[in-house]
Enzyme design. Structure first.
Site, mmCIF file in Angstrom:
data_model
loop_
_atom_site.group_PDB
_atom_site.id
_atom_site.type_symbol
_atom_site.label_atom_id
_atom_site.label_comp_id
_atom_site.label_asym_id
_atom_site.label_seq_id
_atom_site.Cartn_x
_atom_site.Cartn_y
_atom_site.Cartn_z
ATOM 1 N N PHE A 265 -7.906 5.860 -10.478
ATOM 2 C CA PHE A 265 -8.457 4.497 -10.399
ATOM 3 C C PHE A 265 -7.568 3.458 -11.070
ATOM 4 O O PHE A 265 -8.037 2.407 -11.501
ATOM 5 C CB PHE A 265 -9.890 4.461 -10.976
ATOM 6 C CG PHE A 265 -10.724 5.632 -10.523
ATOM 7 C CD1 PHE A 265 -11.090 5.743 -9.191
ATOM 8 C CD2 PHE A 265 -11.084 6.637 -11.396
ATOM 9 C CE1 PHE A 265 -11.805 6.837 -8.744
ATOM 10 C CE2 PHE A 265 -11.803 7.742 -10.961
ATOM 11 C CZ PHE A 265 -12.173 7.836 -9.629
ATOM 12 N N GLY A 492 -7.575 12.125 -4.850
ATOM 13 C CA GLY A 492 -8.950 12.251 -4.375
ATOM 14 C C GLY A 492 -9.191 11.405 -3.146
ATOM 15 O O GLY A 492 -10.283 11.390 -2.577
ATOM 16 N N GLY A 534 -0.990 2.895 -0.688
ATOM 17 C CA GLY A 534 -0.364 4.202 -0.570
ATOM 18 C C GLY A 534 -0.245 4.683 0.860
ATOM 19 O O GLY A 534 0.860 4.850 1.398
ATOM 20 N N PRO A 618 -11.933 9.481 9.396
ATOM 21 C CA PRO A 618 -13.245 8.865 9.155
ATOM 22 C C PRO A 618 -14.049 9.578 8.070
ATOM 23 O O PRO A 618 -14.805 8.932 7.346
ATOM 24 C CB PRO A 618 -13.942 8.984 10.515
ATOM 25 C CG PRO A 618 -12.836 9.087 11.509
ATOM 26 C CD PRO A 618 -11.717 9.808 10.821
ATOM 27 N N LYS A 686 -4.646 -0.531 6.713
ATOM 28 C CA LYS A 686 -4.734 -1.552 5.666
ATOM 29 C C LYS A 686 -5.015 -0.968 4.286
ATOM 30 O O LYS A 686 -4.818 -1.627 3.288
ATOM 31 C CB LYS A 686 -5.842 -2.549 5.996
ATOM 32 C CG LYS A 686 -5.451 -3.611 7.030
ATOM 33 C CD LYS A 686 -6.596 -4.599 7.191
ATOM 34 C CE LYS A 686 -6.205 -5.768 8.096
ATOM 35 N NZ LYS A 686 -7.361 -6.669 8.271
ATOM 36 N N GLY A 687 -5.533 0.225 4.245
ATOM 37 C CA GLY A 687 -5.891 0.799 2.938
ATOM 38 C C GLY A 687 -7.326 0.476 2.602
ATOM 39 O O GLY A 687 -7.813 -0.621 2.867
ATOM 40 N N GLU A 690 -9.937 0.572 -2.431
ATOM 41 C CA GLU A 690 -10.448 -0.353 -3.452
ATOM 42 C C GLU A 690 -11.495 -1.325 -2.941
ATOM 43 O O GLU A 690 -12.372 -1.756 -3.698
ATOM 44 C CB GLU A 690 -9.264 -1.130 -4.052
ATOM 45 C CG GLU A 690 -8.337 -0.194 -4.803
ATOM 46 C CD GLU A 690 -7.068 -0.862 -5.280
ATOM 47 O OE1 GLU A 690 -7.052 -1.336 -6.408
ATOM 48 O OE2 GLU A 690 -6.079 -0.912 -4.506
#
Lengths: 737, 330, 193
Positions: A265, A492, A534, A618, A686-687, A690
């Site tokens: 995190f 994770g 990432g 997904p 896009k990631g 977060e």
């Protein structure tokens, strides 16, 4: 150079496709469609059987155990360290401290020179919990006892460790790569004066801790002249680079691996003291040394999200059109290093206002250096702005979604850049439909279930969608299998699985024939697992490597025993793109129940709908989004680091005192996504690690208002706050006792 | 953690005798609190006498109807016991509200009574604490105390007792059985915990070297209609900010018998006898419940940041007694 | 090692007997990880506050970080490494894999050991804090989502996989129930014995 504009990531390489059309070619028959298909984690079996080994679990003969000793004063100098009696204790091998520890090169840091890394280099103590010594012993039990027995005397100085908005030490930080400049567009005061509806409130968020389940761990040893470390981190290559610089080593002589990482995190994004100390100890003792932080030490040595105090002023016409958005965010950093929480990021891209002003101020305190924590800036900033938008909707008599939709910008409100894609309205529409928002009675205190008052709330979410340069290599084996090597990390997120799917499609091979090896600094530069960058960054490199490999394979009839390898480096591709305002977006919905007699708040259900580009897996993508939303719930209701004024230390530095949401706190949470085609990164990714947390606290706070009629502008929404605030209508305001 | 010896006792007299061999010896039960405190350096025994294997793991009904609970009965077995659930449901609910499933499997009844406070200053050996180091001071008074005591604290210590189980036991007039070198003895729970005064380090009236062998709950018909409610900062796996054990016998709208005890408000489980006296024989109405709570809480002396506990407990009393009244009417 | 401060013990772990000499301070968790190389059991807090170290002791779940190894002699220890039936995953493990009941995996061993025990505890009729009426005459409450959430709350997951964990536990409990009805009886004795 312009960005590639291929509409689909499943056919990025004509070379591979061409190779695949020739049956005689060593390249496999082209298949596609791995991306977008749910896939259980490749390391899943290892994880559910306990076979996956994390950094502190790899066995070594002659392993010695290091135990940190940390400061008990918040500011001052070390007067003396009485190492002799400790060295005489059973099993003790060495006591490292500022007078005998190996020297580190100053000025090193992933994000600029970071003195936080200069552990055991001098006698200065900048906060409670700063490393003052490392005791190394044969066994864990011996190391712990010896560390406890080490007498350290301090010359303590008066400290200043408690953050508050009115602190006289507040200053405006210098803009840099990590500090956005303050922005000014239009005349905020004039627009506020001309507004029919105005909101002017202050919101606060407390200090929050990453609290990954795996404590930071490293084992280091010298082998054949190379420094080998197994470490718990988010980016093995960057950590190895900094390690080499700090210890003045040739970069090629340092190898860092981090096969399995037990959550991060942001707390494992940069090199941390446990690894530095393990390297110091192995260098001194010439045997493998493991250093693992205790849970308590994690609260002072691996960063935190700093507290914020944010004033938001909104002005709008009676129809909800924003005339002014003014966002001033105050936060803190340590005396050692300037980390600036960028809480105004949300304001800079979300809404079209005639006048837009953002301000960031920081004060330096005698506390540990804060750090990036899941959605840095975005998470606390969205709490303030999305709460204020709800207050504006209430004042304007508008639906909160309608208010937001009315203020959609054409381009980046501050940057002026076109959005690479912006499907926020689609998120609102889909979210409202699935959540049942349209049937909502906007009046507060309108619903009850026994002792529980019920309410619903929503908020918008956004997170930057960036891409950073990375390298990857792919080897085609004589057996028809492919081996991808990239210094990615799977903390994770499911990266190992997602990258396998991406590589399979890029290679036109079934995923079973693709092996992705990650988390080894020897694989070359790659961006870390952070910033929601990432997977997008690594995917581009893998796709390019697959294309290069396809070209090589097209030239051969047979693959030699050692295989054929192609490499790619996306540095030029990434830097060659036209600048864009590139973000993921989302809409968060929450339903809460509140018992104002006990102050208890329970979330009954949550829904998040996101525009996150292309979704690779997904199954794991949903887990990440729901996981982010869960952390958002935890932020809204539970998490709060409490600093003790007198000692300057943290008053609740364990998991019984620092509450993260437990299973019973978390209801049904659903996450979904809308179509969001975007090829600014040609992978379309896009990631989404977060954005799940962004806006959740505001959605919950807005729901608590809807349930009770009381605005909670300070996080977390603790039971004592709810209890003493009561309900606006019953008690006519706050009750004091 | 310093080194220590370890011995297993096979019967009660042996356990007491083994403890007497070393002035720095401690009994080890489930270890859920003691082992944690040894890791943080709050406790540093030289010898552990393991009493978990003693034959004190039974729950039995005595001839007079009292329930006799052995000291090594685990929290889980206590909560699951059919007699406890039937006759003292608030005790089952209190135990289940505490800790986690895995901790309850380890923790014992005797150890639960001897739990130490979760005050952060007590648990941090770098800080002063009168309970840990007598005379060193109490930083909680001016520091972090939002979950500290509102009743019967002193300027020497404002910590709370963390037990949930103890709150229900206090409501039901539990008697603690002990064994000393002189043989068995009994201590009512109401006399078990000592007032804070200027000796916060002396938490209970156990004679030196004594072993808790069990707890007896006298027969109490009112206890069959009892509940426990706990308010905390998570929905589970957190210590209480306030809790209440309540039992109520109502007939024709009049309170015939009532038991009330509060948790997380004082250095011991707090039996609310003033409130009970105010209620007994009076009307079972929300007004009467609130007045009774106020009578008990009149003595409350909140600090700067824990004043919310006064309305919290008051509201819990009203809500819980109202609920029990409604259940009785059904 | 000082013989008065250490002990020669015999530990039975996953059906296998191990003889070792431990420092009396060594917890069961450290004995598993450092002495027996069974690193599946995780150390998240070492204070009983996270549940990552959960193992089964005589069939009941327990925090191995607060259990001294020396005090474990004579008891049967089951770790996550001993949950599967050879190569065949336990239904709880399979459900965690299928429903993605984890992310980083560090709390997973504890979650799985806990879940195995939760299903047995419920089958044995143990109430929980989520049980509306704990009196025996009220009968057992079904293992619904709220019951699972409460019973699994001693296992923290910072990645936020709770939603999937609840699904996985419900699925595994259903598998067990189906197996029981196929076998024509309940096997709730294990946890109450």
């Amino acid at each position: 150079m312009t960005a590639p504009t291929a509409p689909s990531v499943s056919a990025p390489s004509t070379a591979v496709a061409a190779a695949g059309t020739t049956t005689a070619s060593p390249a496999p028959t082209r298949t596609s469609g791995a991306v977008g298909t749910p896939h259980t984690r490749l390391e899943g079996r290892l994880k559910v059987t306990g076979a996956a080994r994390y950094a502190g679990e790899v066995p070594f003969a002659e392993l010695a155990h290091g135990w940190l000793v940390t400061s008990t004063v918040a500011r001052g100098r070390i007067r003396s360290i009485e190492a002799e009696p400790v060295l005489a204790m059973p099993g003790v091998l060495t006591v490292l401290h500022h007078e005998n520890a190996p020297r580190l090169t100053p000025g090193v840091g992933m994000m600029g020179p970071d003195a936080t890394l200069q552990v055991l280099q001098d006698d200065r103590v900048p906060h409670v919990g700063w490393p003052v010594a490392l005791v190394v012993a044969e066994t864990l039990e011996q190391a712990r006892e010896a560390a406890e027995a080490l007498v350290v005397a301090y010359d303590a100085e008066p400290h200043d460790a408690v953050f508050h908005a009115g602190h006289p030490g507040m200053y405006t930080p210098e803009p840099s790569r990590y500090v956005l400049p303050d922005s000014d567009k239009g005349d905020v005061e004039a627009e506020l004066g001309a507004s029919a509806v105005v909101v002017d409130e202050e919101y606060t968020t407390p200090q929050e801790y990453h609290s990954a389940m795996e404590p930071h761990a490293a084992v280091a040893r010298w082998e054949n002249g190379r420094l080998e470390a197994i470490d718990s981190n988010q980016g093995s290559h960057a950590v190895a680079q900094d390690l080499a610089k700090l210890f003045s080593l040739d970069a090629a002589s340092v190898r860092v691996r981090s096969e399995h990482v037990g959550g991060a995190f942001g707390s494992k994004g940069t090199i941390r003291p446990h690894l530095l100390l393990a390297v110091m100890a192995t260098t001194v003792l010439d045997r493998p040394v493991r250093v693992v932080l205790t849970r308590r030490q994690m609260f002072s040595l691996v960063g935190s999200r700093p507290a914020t105090a944010q004033r938001v002023r909104l002005g709008a016409d009676s129809d909800g059109r924003l005339r002014a958005l003014d966002h001033e965010a105050r936060t803190f950093s340590s005396t050692v290093h300037e980390y600036v929480e960028q809480s105004t990021r949300h304001s800079r891209i979300m809404y079209a206002a005639d006048a837009l002003r953002t301000r960031t101020k920081v004060v330096r305190l005698d506390v540990p250096t804060p750090a990036f924590m899941r959605a840095p800036g975005w998470a606390p900033g969205s709490f303030a702005v999305e709460s204020a938008m709800d207050e504006l909707a209430e004042k304007a008599g508008m639906d909160p979604i309608a208010l937001r939709s009315r203020n959609e910008p054409e381009a980046g409100p501050v940057s002026g850049l076109p959005f690479s894609s912006r499907n926020l309205i689609a998120c609102f529409d889909e979210g409202a439909r699935r959540f049942g928002w349209t049937d909502r009675d906007p009046r507060p205190r309108a619903r009850r279930d026994g002792r529980w008052l019920l309410g619903t709330g929503m908020a918008a979410a956004a997170h930057s969608a960036g891409t950073a340069p990375s390298t990857a290599s792919i080897t085609a084996g004589a057996d028809g299998a492919f081996t991808v090597r990239i210094a990615a990390a799977d903390i994770g997120t499911g990266a190992r699985t997602a990258l396998t799917q991406i590589a399979a499609d890029a290679l036109g091979a079934p995923p079973e024939r693709v092996r992705v090896k990650i988390a080894d600094s020897d694989f070359g530069p790659a961006f870390l697992a952070g910033g929601s960058m990432g997977t997008a960054s690594w995917a581009w490199a893998i796709t390019e490597a697959a294309a290069a490999l396809g070209e090589k394979l097209a030239l051969v009839d047979q693959i030699p025993a050692e295989g054929i390898t192609a490499r790619a480096d996306t540095s030029e591709l990434v830097s060659g793109r036209q600048p864009r305002e590139s973000n993921a977006f989302g809409a968060q919905f929450a339903e809460v129940s509140v018992d104002v007699a006990s102050g208890e708040v329970r979330v009954r259900r949550m829904l998040g709908i996101f525009a996150v580009g292309r979704v690779v897996n997904p199954l794991t993508a949903r887990s990440q989004l729901v996981g982010g939303m869960t952390m958002g719930l935890s932020m809204a209701l539970h998490e709060e680091g409490i600093r003790d004024t007198a000692s300057g230390g943290l008053a609740n530095a364990d998991l019984a005192g620092y509450h993260v949401a437990a299973n019973a706190d978390v209801p049904v949470i659903e996450a979904g996504w809308v179509d969001d085609p975007d090829t600014y990164n040609p992978s379309g990714i896009k990631g989404l690690g977060e954005i799940g947390i962004v806006g959740v606290a505001a959605a919950i706070a807005n729901a608590v208002w809807h349930a009770t009629g009381v605005r909670h502008r300070d996080l977390p929404i603790r039971l004592d706050r709810v209890l003493t605030a009561g309900t606006a209508i019953e008690n006519g305001g706050a009750v004091t006792h | 953690m310093r080194e220590f010896g370890y011995k297993r006792a096979t019967d009660v007299p042996e356990a007491v005798a083994l403890l007497a061999t070393d002035p720095e010896a401690r009994f080890l039960g489930g270890g859920t609190n003691l082992v944690d405190l040894m890791k943080t350096g709050v406790e540093s025994p030289a010898l552990l006498v393991d009493v978990r294997g003693l034959p004190l793991d039974r729950i039995e009904v005595a001839d007079d109807g009292a329930l006799k609970i052995g000291a090594t009965v685990t929290n889980s077995d206590l909560a699951a016991d059919p007699e406890v659930r039937r006759r003292y449901p608030a005790l089952t609910e209190a135990v289940l509200a505490g800790a986690s499933g895995q901790l309850r499997n380890m923790a014992t009844v005797g150890g639960n009574l001897l739990q130490r406070t979760r005050c952060g200053y007590f648990g941090d050996t770098a800080q002063p604490c009168n309970k840990r180091v007598p005379g060193s001071g109490c930083p909680a008074l001016a520091g972090e105390h939002h979950n500290h005591a509102i009743l019967d604290w002193s300027e020497h210590c404002v910590a709370t007792h963390p037990s949930d189980m103890g709150v229900a036991l206090a409501a039901f007039d539990a008697v603690v059985s002990i064994h000393t070198a002189d043989g068995p003895a009994e201590l009512p729970l109401s006399e078990f915990y000592l007032p804070v005064g200027d000796t916060p380090h002396r938490e209970n009236a156990l004679p030196p070297g004594a072993l808790i062998t069990g707890v007896t709950l006298p027969a109490a018909p009112v206890a069959a209609r009892s509940r426990y409610r706990k308010v905390r900062e998570r929905a589970s796996f957190a210590f209480a900010n306030g809790s209440i054990a309540a039992a109520l016998d109502v007939e024709d709208g009049t309170v015939r018998d009532v038991r009330l005890a509060f948790g997380a408000v004082a250095s011991r489980p707090w039996r609310a006898r003033k409130a009970e006296r105010a209620l007994t024989g009076g009307p079972a109405t929300a007004e009467a419940f609130a007045a009774a709570a106020d009578a008990e809480l009149a003595a409350a002396e909140p600090l700067a940041h824990n004043g919310y506990k006064v309305p919290l407990i008051r509201n819990l009393v009203v809500a819980m007694l109202t609920e029990l009244t409604q259940e009785a009417a059904r | 090692m000082d013989p008065t401060k250490s002990s020669a013990i015999s530990l039975r772990v996953n059906g296998e007997r191990h003889s070792l000499t431990v420092d009396n301070r060594t917890t069961l968790l450290d004995a598993l990880r450092e002495h027996l190389d069974l690193t599946g059991t995780k150390k998240g807090c070492d204070q009983g506050q996270c549940g990552a170290c959960t193992v089964l002791l005589d069939g009941r779940r327990a925090n191995s970080c607060l259990q001294l190894a020396v005090a474990t002699e004579g008891r049967e220890v089951t770790t996550v490494e001993g949950i599967a039936d050879g190569e065949r995953l336990h239904p709880v493990q399979q459900a965690f894999l299928d429903f993605d009941g984890y992310q980083c995996g560090y709390c997973t061993s504890g979650q799985i050991c806990s879940a195995v025990a939760v299903i047995e505890e419920h089958a044995a009729g143990w109430p929980s804090a989520a049980t509306a009426d704990v009196r025996p005459e009220a009968g057992p409450s079904p293992l619904d989502d709220d019951e699972i959430r409460e019973r699994m709350s001693g296992n923290l997951c910072r990645c936020g996989a709770y939603v999937s964990i609840v699904r996985a536990v419900a699925e595994a409990a259903a598998v067990r129930e189906a197996a029981d009805s196929a076998a024509g009886g309940s096997r709730g004795e294990r946890v109450t014995a």
